[in-house]
Structures are given as C-alpha cells and as structure tokens.
Design an enzyme around this catalytic site. Structure first.
Site, mmCIF file in Angstrom:
data_model
loop_
_atom_site.group_PDB
_atom_site.id
_atom_site.type_symbol
_atom_site.label_atom_id
_atom_site.label_comp_id
_atom_site.label_asym_id
_atom_site.label_seq_id
_atom_site.Cartn_x
_atom_site.Cartn_y
_atom_site.Cartn_z
ATOM 1 N N ASP A 34 68.613 12.511 6.879
ATOM 2 C CA ASP A 34 67.849 13.750 7.057
ATOM 3 C C ASP A 34 66.950 13.696 8.294
ATOM 4 O O ASP A 34 66.113 14.592 8.492
ATOM 5 C CB ASP A 34 67.026 14.071 5.801
ATOM 6 N N GLY A 35 67.087 12.671 9.110
ATOM 7 C CA GLY A 35 66.333 12.604 10.362
ATOM 8 C C GLY A 35 65.023 11.838 10.252
ATOM 9 O O GLY A 35 64.342 11.630 11.250
ATOM 10 N N GLU A 36 64.655 11.437 9.036
ATOM 11 C CA GLU A 36 63.413 10.669 8.887
ATOM 12 C C GLU A 36 63.645 9.204 9.263
ATOM 13 O O GLU A 36 64.756 8.703 9.166
ATOM 14 C CB GLU A 36 62.897 10.778 7.442
ATOM 15 N N ARG A 91 51.746 15.727 32.833
ATOM 16 C CA ARG A 91 51.840 16.761 33.864
ATOM 17 C C ARG A 91 51.294 18.104 33.417
ATOM 18 O O ARG A 91 50.908 18.929 34.233
ATOM 19 C CB ARG A 91 53.295 16.934 34.308
ATOM 20 N N HIS A 126 47.268 14.782 38.178
ATOM 21 C CA HIS A 126 47.092 15.554 39.411
ATOM 22 C C HIS A 126 45.719 16.170 39.567
ATOM 23 O O HIS A 126 45.114 16.111 40.615
ATOM 24 C CB HIS A 126 48.175 16.638 39.522
ATOM 25 N N ASP A 166 54.778 14.715 48.658
ATOM 26 C CA ASP A 166 53.771 15.783 48.637
ATOM 27 C C ASP A 166 52.377 15.202 48.876
ATOM 28 O O ASP A 166 52.179 13.975 48.865
ATOM 29 C CB ASP A 166 53.807 16.550 47.311
ATOM 30 N N LYS A 191 54.735 19.884 49.845
ATOM 31 C CA LYS A 191 55.664 20.421 48.846
ATOM 32 C C LYS A 191 55.119 21.742 48.309
ATOM 33 O O LYS A 191 53.947 21.832 47.949
ATOM 34 C CB LYS A 191 55.831 19.440 47.696
ATOM 35 N N ARG A 193 56.051 24.630 45.358
ATOM 36 C CA ARG A 193 56.895 25.029 44.236
ATOM 37 C C ARG A 193 57.102 26.535 44.248
ATOM 38 O O ARG A 193 56.151 27.289 44.437
ATOM 39 C CB ARG A 193 56.201 24.699 42.907
ATOM 40 N N ASP A 218 57.605 7.567 45.359
ATOM 41 C CA ASP A 218 56.920 8.522 44.495
ATOM 42 C C ASP A 218 56.590 7.841 43.181
ATOM 43 O O ASP A 218 57.122 6.778 42.867
ATOM 44 C CB ASP A 218 57.791 9.758 44.256
#
Ligand SMILES: Nc1ncnc2c1ncn2[C@@H]1O[C@H](COP(=O)(O)O)[C@@H](O)[C@H]1O
Ligand SMILES: Nc1ncnc2c1ncn2[C@@H]1O[C@H](COP(=O)(O)O)[C@@H](O)[C@H]1O
Lengths: 290, 290
Positions: A34-36, A91, A126, A166, A191, A193, A218
């Site tokens: 069941d995903g547990e 982020r 950031h 960036d 950079k 976006r 990066d």
C-alpha cells in the site's frame, strides 16, 4: 558515534563512517504493497548518531527521515546529526506568485524539529543569507565544495577558465578559482529567466574565449538547460573545449544527453548526489564538520 | 469556514464542502523536474480551514500536507482541520521485530503537530484503544462507516450474512449488523498470519453457509489476500454468493482481479479512498463531525 544510512548510499556513508572512525549501520527498508514503509534501525543506539541522507528526489526520503529520526531517539540515540550533502526545497524561498508555499521555510523548520544538527554542502540560498534562518533552533553547517572543485579542475586542465552561469554564482566561482595559487581565470554570465522554462544567458562583455578551455561551474545541475545555454555561447565565442563541474549532479531525465549534444566534454561532480559523473570527493569536508 | 483539497479528490471534497455550506478551493500543485513540489493555496484565508486529504499511498501526500498546513496558517487560517478519511501508517503500531520503527506513533505525532484537529474513518487500530493516544495534543475524531455499510448491504441483499475475516473485526461487524433492525446475521473468521505474506483463515465452527448470501465486511482491503481466502472458504461451505463491502478500498496492484478470480461478485466500498468500487457515501458522517 555511529553512522546510519540507507542501502542506496552505502558507499558515500561508508566513506564518511570510515573517515570518522565510526561504525556504519544500514537502515532496513521494506515497502508494503500500500506504499507504506517499514524501517528497521539498529538497536540499541547511544551517543551521537549521524543520519546520512542526501535529499535529491526528496519526498519519499523526507518521510523516511521523519520516521527514522524519532525511531533513532527511541532506540537511545543522543544528539542526532543529519548529513544531507544535498538539501532539498531550498530554491522556493519566497512566494514568487500570490499564495505560493514558501517550501524552503516549511521544510527547513520541519528538519530543524527533526534533528539536532545538520551538515550540508552548497545549499542553494539565493535570497537568504544563512542556513540558520532556514533552520531555526538547529545547529546547521553549510559547507562549500567550491575549493575542492577549483583544485580538481586545476589538476585536470592546463589553463582553464572557470565560467559561472549567473551573477549569483560569482562569489562561489571566485572561491573555486582562488583555491588554486595563482588563482584560476574566472568570469560569470548574466542569466535571465523567461517564465518557468526558458533561460537566456549572456557572456560578460569583452570576455575573450578564443582558444580557451572553459569549465562551467555551478552549485547544481537539474535539467541542465542553463549549462547547455552557457556551453553553446562559450563554443560560439571560440572556446576549444567546454567541460562542466558541479557540486550537485541532479541531472533529471535526459539532461546528461542534452549536455553531450551541446558539445560539452567531461562532466564532473562531487559525491553529494550519487551519479555516474561523481569525481570529486567531499568526504574529508563532511568529516571535518562533524 | 473553507475546504481545501487537491484536484484528485475534487469530487469527495466538493461533496463535503457542499454539505458544510462552505466554499471549496483547490490547492495548485506543480512538480519540478527534480521531484520537488510547488503548492499554491488560496490567499488570504481566515477562520476554520478544512484540509481534505485521504492518506492512501501516503508518502507524497504527507509531504504535501507538511507544506500545505503551515502555508495555510501563513495565509491566515485559524483552526486547521485535517479530514483524512483514510489514515495511513496505523498498522505498524509496535515493533514486531527488534528495531522496527513504530511508524504509527511517529506519523501520528507528526500529524498532531501539523494540524489542530483530525477527522478520520475506521482507523486500523488493533492494539491501541483510541486515536487520542496516537495523536497527542490534537483533537481527533474517529468515525465508523460500519452502520452505513450495514444499511447499504441490507438494501442490496435479502437475508445477507455478514462475515468478518478475523476476530479484530468482531465489534465492527456487529455494529454493521446492528445498524439494521432486526440485526443482520453475522459471524467472524479466525485469521492466522504466517510471515509477511501467507494468511490462513478458518470459518467459525458450526456456521452453516449453505444457501446463504455472504457479504465479507472489513475495514480495509489492500492486497485482498484475506478476502480471497475467506471467499473461497465461504463458497466451499455452500454460500450461493459472496460479495464484499469495505470502508477503505486500497486494492493495490491486481487485487480486484484476484477477488473476481476467487468468485467474489459485487465489491462495494465507501468513498474514503477514491476507487471504482465506491458505492457508500460517508459525506454526511464527515460533515456531522466538523
Ligand atoms: N525545485 C525546483 N526546480 C526548479 N525551479 C524551482 C524549484 N524550486 C523553486 N523553483 C523556482 O525557481 C525560481 C527561483 O529560482 P532561482 O532563480 O534559482 O532563485 C522560482 O520561480 C521558483 O518557483
Ligand atoms: N501498511 C502495511 N501493510 C501491510 N502490513 C503492514 C503494514 N503496516 C504494518 N504491517 C504489518 O502488519 C502486521 C500487523 O498487522 P495486523 O495483524 O493487521 O495488526 C505487522 O507484521 C506489521 O509489520
């Protein structure tokens, strides 16, 4: 002191355990239909316990952690350290649109309530100055792999030019370049976006790439779109070779193939996220922080 | 008062919102390529907020909840109710083997810290008396769909015999049977587990099933193995027909096909877990508890 890890990170966690002179114990993991999850920890535990769990593709791993941490305490663990070389959800640090969850804050607070201390590498912060803001009430240590990346690149290439994608990467690229004496040449792109998907990158004015061996550096590579854009620019600008060095090799989907298609040569990464490109060891860095 | 839900439960959550005379707002959900989620909630919020989230296949949903709940508070929500018709991780209520995580306790405590109140239906509490123990410091309401199931079955079949698969289901089967006047015939089997996978079921001594229309009733069906074992016994014992009625239709993998292959006729379930077998409405029950 003991190190606990899951089997898919046995290699990295084992290296850390060895550097610490501590035993490594694997956490047993069974998934019910069941995903547990059913986790089994070594018992009893005592003293400082280090949970090693890098948090790429994080959701399932977060639930594991939310079960494993209180279980370690119930088994007798004293102070609980999370070593998450890659820290997820960093982020989304503000509501970019009205109503958006500030996941960074909520996941940060959740982890801060779950463990006593956190060690991570190059978290993607950031607009936030320090990890402490994200992890209130938790001892947090943000390490940087930039010096290790600089030293590694210097050993691989004669007169490389480190190029950040960036302006946010400027300080980080500088740290990589200055880890070597004399400092490596370095520069950063601009950079911009456009929406969720398009990324436009421009080279710094006056930068001469003719005949240069460029290494794009990066903190992380996810779809690789930014690296592809920067590589195409560098090659168009006359670079004889473009390689890539990143801390966190997320490389989702066909990102690696896209990099190759764009003419990128070598791809190097630290072992923070397990990946075929892993070439730079961060074990000593992690061990020193603990 | 407002109801928040995700798009995959728009129907059930919408029915609840309507019963409460409250607006339904969908939470926006975007998945980034690296597996992280970005949630967008209605803003601003005020007063009591009901988060509707059934917790089958729970891990991803738990992370959603851990982000959505503090975001709702940041958006101005007052008291936060979680309506989780199916509550996950309730079966692992002790260490069945040394070192096993008691997931029930840890997930329960986590949810208790995340919301102010919880409403659920037929939580699988075998060795624990009350949900309060699992959810310290949180108002928790455990509803039962047994009466609704009893009434539904009585409307479908002439003289049904309700059969529970194990002794733990006894009280619950009784509640279903006694919701009808006169009470429906009912009995429970004995179930013995052998390891993780094998289940052996025996009929109560002296129970005559010849010519009977048997309805297997249980709180949940996951792999369906127990129901298959009970159905084969009932048919071998002379039952003319075996149907199934459960609260939680988890039905993982090919469970439904296995039930049909074992000769089971109709499969009915409540809407607690969205599934093709949903036939029994629990909306009024949920609405009354809020
Ligand atoms: N896991 C993620 N993957 C891709 N983009 C993200 C992720 N988390 C947040 N974002 C978005 O990235 C943008 C900010 O990232 P950055 O420009 O790197 O500071 C915002 O639009 C965020 O919604
Ligand atoms: N999600 C699950 N699915 C199947 N079995 C489980 C689950 N969670 C716990 N268990 C196991 O189920 C057994 C106890 O269940 P029960 O007999 O129903 O009380 C123990 O062996 C548990 O480890």
């Amino acid at each position: 002191r003991a190190v606990l890890a899951f089997d898919d990170e046995q290699a990295s966690a084992g290296a850390l355990a060895q550097a610490l002179g501590a035993p490594l114990h694997l956490i047993g993991r069974h998934r019910f239909p069941d995903g547990e999850l059913r986790l089994t920890l070594p018992t009893p535990l005592a003293g400082d316990v280090v949970l090693y769990r890098s948090l790429h593709q994080p959701n399932e791993k977060l639930v594991e952690l939310l079960i494993a941490a209180p279980t370690a305490r119930a088994q007798g663990a004293g102070r609980l350290w999370l070593v998450a070389p890659y820290l997820a959800y960093m982020r989304q640090d503000m509501a970019f649109n009205p109503g958006e969850a500030i996941s960074q804050r909520h996941i940060g607070a959740l982890l801060a309530r779950t463990v006593d201390g956190l060690v991570t590498v190059d978290p993607h912060l950031h607009r936030i100055a320090a990890l402490d803001e994200v992890m209130p009430g938790c001892r947090s240590v943000a390490l940087s792999a930039a010096p290790a990346i600089g030293a590694f690149v210097a050993a691989q290439r004669q007169r490389p030019l480190l190029l950040g994608p960036d302006s946010e990467s400027a300080q980080w690229v500088q740290a990589a370049a200055r880890a070597v004496n004399p400092a490596l040449d370095h520069a950063v792109c601009q950079k911009v976006r456009h929406g969720d998907h398009e990324v436009r990158v421009t080279l710094p004015a006056g930068l001469d790439l003719r005949g240069r061996e460029v290494v794009l550096v990066d903190d992380m590579a996810s779809t690789g779109r930014t690296l592809v854009a920067a590589a195409l620019l560098a090659l168009a600008g006359g670079a004889t070779r473009v390689d890539v060095a990143v801390t966190h090799a997320l490389f989702v989907g066909d990102a690696l193939a896209q990099l190759q298609a764009a003419g990128i040569g070598a791809v190097w990464s630290t072992g923070c996220v397990p990946h075929t490109s892993n070439a730079i060891d961060v074990t000593p860095l992690l061990a020193e922080a603990l």
